[in-house]
Design a protein around this motif. Structure first.
Motif, short mmCIF file in Angstrom:
data_model
loop_
_atom_site.label_atom_id
_atom_site.label_comp_id
_atom_site.label_asym_id
_atom_site.label_seq_id
_atom_site.Cartn_x
_atom_site.Cartn_y
_atom_site.Cartn_z
N VAL A 65 0.87 -1.17 0.00
CA VAL A 65 0.00 0.00 0.00
C VAL A 65 0.91 1.22 0.00
O VAL A 65 1.75 1.38 0.89
N ASP A 106 5.30 -0.80 4.06
CA ASP A 106 4.30 0.01 3.35
C ASP A 106 3.51 0.86 4.34
O ASP A 106 3.80 0.88 5.53
N THR A 108 0.63 0.57 5.61
CA THR A 108 -0.14 -0.13 6.64
C THR A 108 0.73 -0.57 7.81
O THR A 108 0.22 -1.04 8.81
#
Length: 125
Positions: A65, A106, A108
């Motif tokens: 992400v 990422d 997250t």
């Protein structure tokens, strides 16, 4: 000069439906939304090729992400010059062992790691 536009009633109705949550949800769009949610950060590959006085290292990943961050470490020390690169060239001293690690993370908070240990070669590639 001002221009005026005429909108047909079906266009106005369709535009109104787009603002209602779930009004135009189809099974196909629901399935693709579920697939996107199930993607997770994964390490697809990593390698370090020893050449003469140099390692050529690369990592590949998917499901991140944005924004994704790549951090490289050589013998436990981070090398800021290599930040966010999937391919790096690392100079080395022949006959010495090097521990090379890449950490991909990422938005997250998920992270994956590539790790290898190799001896630096001397001579011609």
């Amino acid at each position: 000069m001002r221009k005026s536009y005429k909108l047909a009633l079906p266009a106005v109705v369709a535009a109104g439906l787009l603002t209602i949550p779930g009004a135009l949800t189809s099974p196909a769009s629901a399935a693709s939304a579920g697939t996107a949610a199930s993607l997770a950060l994964t390490l697809d590959g990593g390698s370090c090729e020893p050449l003469a006085r140099r390692f050529l290292c690369s990592v590949a990943f998917s499901g991140a992400v944005a924004p994704a961050a790549i951090r490289w470490f050589v013998n436990g020390s981070q090398v800021p010059a290599f930040n966010d690169r999937t391919f790096v060239g690392i100079g080395c001293q022949p006959t010495f062992r090097y521990d090379i690690r890449s950490v991909i993370s990422d938005a997250t908070g998920a992270s994956v790691e590539f790790r290898t240990s190799a001896i630096c070669r001397s001579g011609n590639p």
